[in-house]
Each structure stands twice: as C-alpha cells, then as structure tokens.
Design a protein around this motif. Sequence first.
Motif, PDB file in Angstrom:
ATOM      1  N   ILE A  22     -11.282   6.883 -36.454  1.00  0.00           N
ATOM      2  CA  ILE A  22     -10.033   6.908 -36.647  1.00  0.00           C
ATOM      3  C   ILE A  22      -9.280   7.812 -35.536  1.00  0.00           C
ATOM      4  N   ASN A  57      -5.644  11.081 -47.949  1.00  0.00           N
ATOM      5  CA  ASN A  57      -6.957  11.744 -47.472  1.00  0.00           C
ATOM      6  C   ASN A  57      -5.896  12.724 -48.074  1.00  0.00           C
ATOM      7  N   TYR A  63      -3.625   9.115 -42.675  1.00  0.00           N
ATOM      8  CA  TYR A  63      -4.632   8.678 -42.103  1.00  0.00           C
ATOM      9  C   TYR A  63      -4.596   7.510 -41.112  1.00  0.00           C
ATOM     10  N   VAL A  65      -7.028   4.187 -39.539  1.00  0.00           N
ATOM     11  CA  VAL A  65      -7.987   3.857 -39.101  1.00  0.00           C
ATOM     12  C   VAL A  65      -8.186   2.628 -38.383  1.00  0.00           C
TER      13      VAL A  65
END
Length: 81
Positions: A22, A57, A63, A65
Amino acid sequence: MLLLKPERTNLVQYLRKEKKVIFSELMSAMKRSPVSLNNDLKILSKYDLVRITKKINPGHGVYKVIESSLGNEKIEFRVEI
C-alpha cells in the motif's frame, strides 16, 4: 537515464521483495515524501516496471496498491549517449 536514480532502483528492489504494498506503507518503508514517491512511481509505471491500482476503502475513500510487474526477472538497461 531517468530510471537510474538510486531512489528508483531502491524502490524497484523493495517492490520485488514485497510483491504488493500500500502506498502509505511504501512511503514509510522508503522514508520518502508523497510527492517524490509519486513522481518516481509515475516514471516507473510509464516503463511498465510497476503497476499501480486504486482500491476502495469502504467509508474512507481510496488507497493505492503498488506492485512490481517484473517478478524476479533480470533487468538490463542500455543507454546510448
């Protein structure tokens, strides 16, 4: 020539070990600012060395990756000047 900066090579090596990470974890592990890390990731993804995906999320936005797209393949660069 853009790919040969030490920060970018360290980033590629780290991602090859971790496989998927992440963005916030990567930022902490590499001790980099969000702006500089984003710039390096943008360049690396342009040359298909990393893949960046966005995941939802629930209740907290999105978010990033980041994962290596190379696996354990050897990387060789040739430069003509």
